[in-house]
Motif scaffolding. Structure first.
Motif, PDB file in Angstrom:
ATOM      1  N   GLU A 192       0.893  -1.345   0.045  1.00 49.48           N
ATOM      2  CA  GLU A 192      -0.304  -0.144   0.065  1.00 49.48           C
ATOM      3  C   GLU A 192       0.802   1.682   0.210  1.00 49.48           C
ATOM      4  OE1 GLU A 192      -1.409  -3.663   2.752  1.00 49.48           O
ATOM      5  OE2 GLU A 192       0.244  -2.300   2.340  1.00 49.48           O
ATOM      6  N   PRO A 193       0.643   1.782  -0.978  1.00 47.43           N
ATOM      7  CA  PRO A 193       1.379   3.483  -1.435  1.00 47.43           C
ATOM      8  C   PRO A 193       1.526   4.976  -0.135  1.00 47.43           C
ATOM      9  CG  PRO A 193       0.149   3.111  -3.202  1.00 47.43           C
ATOM     10  CD  PRO A 193      -0.012   1.921  -2.551  1.00 47.43           C
ATOM     11  N   GLY A 194       0.247   4.176   0.645  1.00 44.38           N
ATOM     12  CA  GLY A 194      -0.640   5.205   1.893  1.00 44.38           C
ATOM     13  C   GLY A 194       0.078   4.543   3.066  1.00 44.38           C
ATOM     14  N   LEU A 195       0.392   3.675   3.161  1.00 43.17           N
ATOM     15  CA  LEU A 195       1.224   2.937   4.338  1.00 43.17           C
ATOM     16  C   LEU A 195       2.732   3.834   4.126  1.00 43.17           C
ATOM     17  CD1 LEU A 195      -0.650   0.091   5.309  1.00 43.17           C
ATOM     18  CD2 LEU A 195      -0.495   1.857   7.117  1.00 43.17           C
ATOM     19  N   SER A 196       3.101   2.974   2.737  1.00 40.49           N
ATOM     20  CA  SER A 196       4.724   3.986   2.677  1.00 40.49           C
ATOM     21  C   SER A 196       5.003   5.194   2.823  1.00 40.49           C
ATOM     22  CB  SER A 196       4.664   3.547   0.942  1.00 40.49           C
ATOM     23  OG  SER A 196       5.325   1.887   1.243  1.00 40.49           O
ATOM     24  N   GLY A 197       3.219   5.951   2.783  1.00 40.36           N
ATOM     25  CA  GLY A 197       3.684   7.100   2.722  1.00 40.36           C
ATOM     26  C   GLY A 197       3.324   7.723   3.943  1.00 40.36           C
ATOM     27  N   LEU A 198       2.632   7.084   4.761  1.00 41.34           N
ATOM     28  CA  LEU A 198       2.274   7.424   6.377  1.00 41.34           C
ATOM     29  C   LEU A 198       3.999   7.237   7.336  1.00 41.34           C
ATOM     30  CD1 LEU A 198       0.759   8.408   8.497  1.00 41.34           C
ATOM     31  CD2 LEU A 198      -0.046   5.409   8.942  1.00 41.34           C
ATOM     32  N   VAL A 199       5.030   5.843   6.499  1.00 41.83           N
ATOM     33  CA  VAL A 199       6.240   5.887   7.429  1.00 41.83           C
ATOM     34  C   VAL A 199       6.438   7.371   7.632  1.00 41.83           C
ATOM     35  CG1 VAL A 199       8.273   4.820   7.755  1.00 41.83           C
ATOM     36  CG2 VAL A 199       5.875   3.610   6.955  1.00 41.83           C
ATOM     37  N   GLU A 200       6.960   7.885   6.181  1.00 37.39           N
ATOM     38  CA  GLU A 200       7.848   9.187   5.497  1.00 37.39           C
ATOM     39  C   GLU A 200       7.205  10.405   6.677  1.00 37.39           C
ATOM     40  OE1 GLU A 200       8.615  11.696   2.086  1.00 37.39           O
ATOM     41  OE2 GLU A 200       7.700   9.982   1.542  1.00 37.39           O
ATOM     42  N   GLN A 201       6.146  10.026   6.815  1.00 39.52           N
ATOM     43  CA  GLN A 201       5.364  11.242   7.358  1.00 39.52           C
ATOM     44  C   GLN A 201       5.714  11.078   8.960  1.00 39.52           C
ATOM     45  OE1 GLN A 201       1.300  11.730   7.563  1.00 39.52           O
ATOM     46  NE2 GLN A 201       0.958  10.695   5.734  1.00 39.52           N
ATOM     47  N   ALA A 202       5.760   9.816   9.571  1.00 41.30           N
ATOM     48  CA  ALA A 202       6.372   9.863  11.174  1.00 41.30           C
ATOM     49  C   ALA A 202       8.252  10.103  11.505  1.00 41.30           C
ATOM     50  CB  ALA A 202       6.173   8.281  11.210  1.00 41.30           C
ATOM     51  N   TYR A 203       8.725   9.326   9.562  1.00 40.16           N
ATOM     52  CA  TYR A 203      10.035   9.987   9.916  1.00 40.16           C
ATOM     53  C   TYR A 203      10.458  11.378  10.276  1.00 40.16           C
ATOM     54  CZ  TYR A 203      14.646  10.326   8.289  1.00 40.16           C
ATOM     55  OH  TYR A 203      16.183  10.246   8.287  1.00 40.16           O
ATOM     56  N   ARG A 204       9.264  12.019   9.551  1.00 36.51           N
ATOM     57  CA  ARG A 204       9.433  13.363   9.140  1.00 36.51           C
ATOM     58  C   ARG A 204       9.299  14.528  10.899  1.00 36.51           C
ATOM     59  NH1 ARG A 204       6.628  13.632   4.265  1.00 36.51           N
ATOM     60  NH2 ARG A 204       5.371  14.761   5.454  1.00 36.51           N
TER      61      ARG A 204
ATOM     62  N   HIS B  37       9.876  -8.802   1.948  1.00 33.53           N
ATOM     63  CA  HIS B  37       9.981  -8.281   0.688  1.00 33.53           C
ATOM     64  C   HIS B  37       9.320  -7.521   0.190  1.00 33.53           C
ATOM     65  CE1 HIS B  37      13.027 -11.164   1.386  1.00 33.53           C
ATOM     66  NE2 HIS B  37      12.705 -12.920   1.677  1.00 33.53           N
ATOM     67  N   SER B  38       8.850  -7.246   1.686  1.00 34.00           N
ATOM     68  CA  SER B  38       7.403  -5.769   0.639  1.00 34.00           C
ATOM     69  C   SER B  38       7.952  -4.707   0.646  1.00 34.00           C
ATOM     70  CB  SER B  38       5.964  -6.167   1.497  1.00 34.00           C
ATOM     71  OG  SER B  38       6.438  -5.931   2.825  1.00 34.00           O
ATOM     72  N   PRO B  39       7.141  -3.507  -0.110  1.00 40.69           N
ATOM     73  CA  PRO B  39       7.356  -2.379   0.171  1.00 40.69           C
ATOM     74  C   PRO B  39       7.701  -1.425   0.842  1.00 40.69           C
ATOM     75  CG  PRO B  39       6.266  -2.958  -2.465  1.00 40.69           C
ATOM     76  CD  PRO B  39       6.762  -4.384  -1.827  1.00 40.69           C
ATOM     77  N   LEU B  40       7.114  -2.007   2.289  1.00 37.51           N
ATOM     78  CA  LEU B  40       6.604  -1.183   2.933  1.00 37.51           C
ATOM     79  C   LEU B  40       8.016  -1.421   3.833  1.00 37.51           C
ATOM     80  CD1 LEU B  40       5.073   0.451   4.959  1.00 37.51           C
ATOM     81  CD2 LEU B  40       3.908  -1.446   5.949  1.00 37.51           C
ATOM     82  N   THR B  41       7.842  -3.252   3.849  1.00 37.18           N
ATOM     83  CA  THR B  41       9.353  -3.131   4.362  1.00 37.18           C
ATOM     84  C   THR B  41      10.392  -2.663   4.553  1.00 37.18           C
ATOM     85  OG1 THR B  41       8.601  -5.995   4.301  1.00 37.18           O
ATOM     86  CG2 THR B  41      11.665  -5.048   4.757  1.00 37.18           C
ATOM     87  N   ASP B  42      10.667  -2.556   2.662  1.00 38.70           N
ATOM     88  CA  ASP B  42      12.159  -1.579   2.368  1.00 38.70           C
ATOM     89  C   ASP B  42      11.869  -0.307   3.311  1.00 38.70           C
ATOM     90  OD1 ASP B  42      12.627  -3.073   1.576  1.00 38.70           O
ATOM     91  OD2 ASP B  42      12.073  -3.381  -0.912  1.00 38.70           O
ATOM     92  N   GLU B  43      10.152   0.348   3.094  1.00 45.92           N
ATOM     93  CA  GLU B  43      10.170   1.850   3.366  1.00 45.92           C
ATOM     94  C   GLU B  43      10.220   2.221   5.185  1.00 45.92           C
ATOM     95  OE1 GLU B  43       9.861   5.694   3.005  1.00 45.92           O
ATOM     96  OE2 GLU B  43       9.805   3.904   1.498  1.00 45.92           O
ATOM     97  N   ALA B  44       9.878   0.242   5.297  1.00 45.50           N
ATOM     98  CA  ALA B  44       9.979   1.449   7.134  1.00 45.50           C
ATOM     99  C   ALA B  44      11.119   1.068   7.145  1.00 45.50           C
ATOM    100  CB  ALA B  44       8.955  -0.092   7.801  1.00 45.50           C
ATOM    101  N   GLY B  45      12.805  -0.123   7.105  1.00 47.42           N
ATOM    102  CA  GLY B  45      13.482  -0.007   7.114  1.00 47.42           C
ATOM    103  C   GLY B  45      14.604   0.396   7.046  1.00 47.42           C
ATOM    104  N   GLY B  46      13.829   1.664   6.105  1.00 50.18           N
ATOM    105  CA  GLY B  46      15.107   2.448   5.518  1.00 50.18           C
ATOM    106  C   GLY B  46      14.866   3.542   6.404  1.00 50.18           C
ATOM    107  N   ARG B  47      13.866   3.485   6.732  1.00 48.76           N
ATOM    108  CA  ARG B  47      13.316   5.212   7.741  1.00 48.76           C
ATOM    109  C   ARG B  47      14.096   4.369   9.522  1.00 48.76           C
ATOM    110  NH1 ARG B  47      13.031   9.173   4.349  1.00 48.76           N
ATOM    111  NH2 ARG B  47      11.446   8.751   2.610  1.00 48.76           N
ATOM    112  N   HIS B  48      14.671   3.521   9.434  1.00 50.99           N
ATOM    113  CA  HIS B  48      14.905   3.012  10.254  1.00 50.99           C
ATOM    114  C   HIS B  48      13.984   2.507  11.892  1.00 50.99           C
ATOM    115  CE1 HIS B  48      18.995   4.915   9.488  1.00 50.99           C
ATOM    116  NE2 HIS B  48      18.381   5.950   9.539  1.00 50.99           N
ATOM    117  N   GLY B  49      13.186   2.859  11.225  1.00 53.86           N
ATOM    118  CA  GLY B  49      12.217   1.639  11.865  1.00 53.86           C
ATOM    119  C   GLY B  49      12.411   0.352  11.840  1.00 53.86           C
TER     120      GLY B  49
END
Length: 390
Positions: free
Chosen positions: A120-132, A144-156
């Protein structure tokens, strides 16, 4: 209309269960153990937080998300506010939803994301909001989902969701969408526990409520025991889930509970009856339930309502629903003058039938696990015996 004979025909139940929901319910205990191992391997069990967060924010795309937030709030006993973030808009991508952090969220808050999809792109966007904003993030998502990469890359912290052996991955079976909202999906009961268990481990580390490894193992054992008692091979007279199913035939269930945890179970059961069996149900906590639902005991849903009422529509008229009170309580019998006793007396006064669910002894987590297991099985049996596509 409920075909009660189907309840005691295990082979017919298996043929009718095209979604494998009975198997999913039976494997809830195993899903707890698998999820606990995944949490430990992800480092969740080794966390040493320096203090409690100010608030827990819960977001996700599956039908389990609301129930998980509700249960965490009930178990926490008000120690930390738990807020469910619902999608409030749409992204440009077809079918993509938008989640937005509340304006007050910041570095002192913890965002929990639970999903069986992870695309879900919306949940990836939510991770980015939380990072900011500086929020900490814990994500339960397929590996191996896109959300895994997004959350892990934001130090979650990412906890991989391990599916049951028979479940297809989201890549094999993408979730269809209708307009902006996902199409109606029925998750096997075990999925709820696979998402919830890592958050129980996390709550223990945060000091919200005790849920260490022995407690998690006890929950899994209780779910296994409930599955043995509620399985398709056990006859209705000795099966609490099938008994409840038969009692709810042609009934409008009024799910009355005492205490926050039982209230969360009642609301979960109401959602399961609607999503799985296509049946309406109303949930309310005692003593408020007496005033909120009292009129239903004497109106058109009353047990003694006249089926030959002159104003009743008789053209293809289905059998009328009559109110039935379902009491969900904790381990101990309440005091003689408790709200639970008043509920029984009110129902008796109006000749309204009453069903009662009371778990065996043990911890609050074990009691909740047993209640959830029995009601999940009942929702599935009600769907199968009513001819609903399950």
């Amino acid at each position: 209309m409920l075909d009660e004979s189907l309840l005691d025909a295990p082979e017919s139940l298996a043929r009718a269960d095209t979604r494998g929901l009975l198997r999913g319910a039976a494997e809830s205990g195993a899903r707890v153990r698998t999820a606990a191992r995944s949490a430990a391997e992800s480092g969740l069990s080794d966390l040493r937080p320096e203090g409690r967060p100010r608030a827990l924010l819960v977001a996700g795309s599956g039908p389990s998300t609301g129930g998980i937030a509700d249960l965490l709030s009930a178990l926490g006993g008000g120690n930390i506010p738990v807020s469910l973030i619902r999608p409030g808009g749409a992204l440009p991508d077809p079918g993509a939803l938008l989640w937005t952090l509340p304006g007050w969220a910041g570095p002192m808050d913890l965002l929990l994301i639970v999903t069986t999809d992870g695309t879900e792109p919306g949940l990836s966007g939510l991770v980015e909001q939380a990072y900011r904003r500086g929020c900490s993030v814990v994500t339960i998502t397929p590996p191996h989902s896109p959300l895994t990469d997004e959350a892990g890359g934001r130090h979650g912290l990412v906890v991989p969701l391990v599916p049951a052996p028979y479940e297809e991955t989201p890549e094999d079976q993408p979730l269809p969408t209708t307009g902006l909202w996902p199409a109606a999906a029925v998750e096997p009961p075990g999925t709820f526990w696979a998402l919830l268990t890592p958050l129980l481990v996390l709550s223990d580390r945060l000091g919200l409520f005790p849920a260490a490894q022995p407690a998690i193992q006890s929950v899994a054992d209780r779910l296994d025991h409930a599955a043995e008692r509620c399985g398709p091979a056990i006859a209705t007279y000795g099966n609490p889930a099938k008994t409840l199913t038969a009692e709810l035939a042609d009934a409008l269930p009024l799910l009355w509970s005492e205490g926050p945890a039982a209230g969360a179970v009642a609301r979960h059961f109401s959602r399961a009856l609607a999503a799985v069996a296509g049946r309406p149900a109303l949930a309310a906590e005692l003593p408020d339930a007496l005033s909120l639902h009292g009129t239903l005991l004497s109106g058109v849903f009353a047990a003694g309502a006249d089926p030959d009422d002159f104003f009743r529509d008789r053209v293809e008229d289905p059998q009328a629903l009559h109110a039935r009170v379902v009491l969900l309580r904790g381990q101990a019998e309440p005091a003689p003058h408790s709200a639970m006793s008043a509920a029984r007396e009110l129902a008796l006064t109006h000749d309204t039938p009453v069903s009662e669910l009371e778990p065996a002894g043990g911890s609050s987590l074990e009691a909740i696990a047993e209640l959830l297991a029995v009601t999940d099985f009942a929702a599935v049996y009600l769907a199968l015996a009513s001819g609903e596509r399950a």
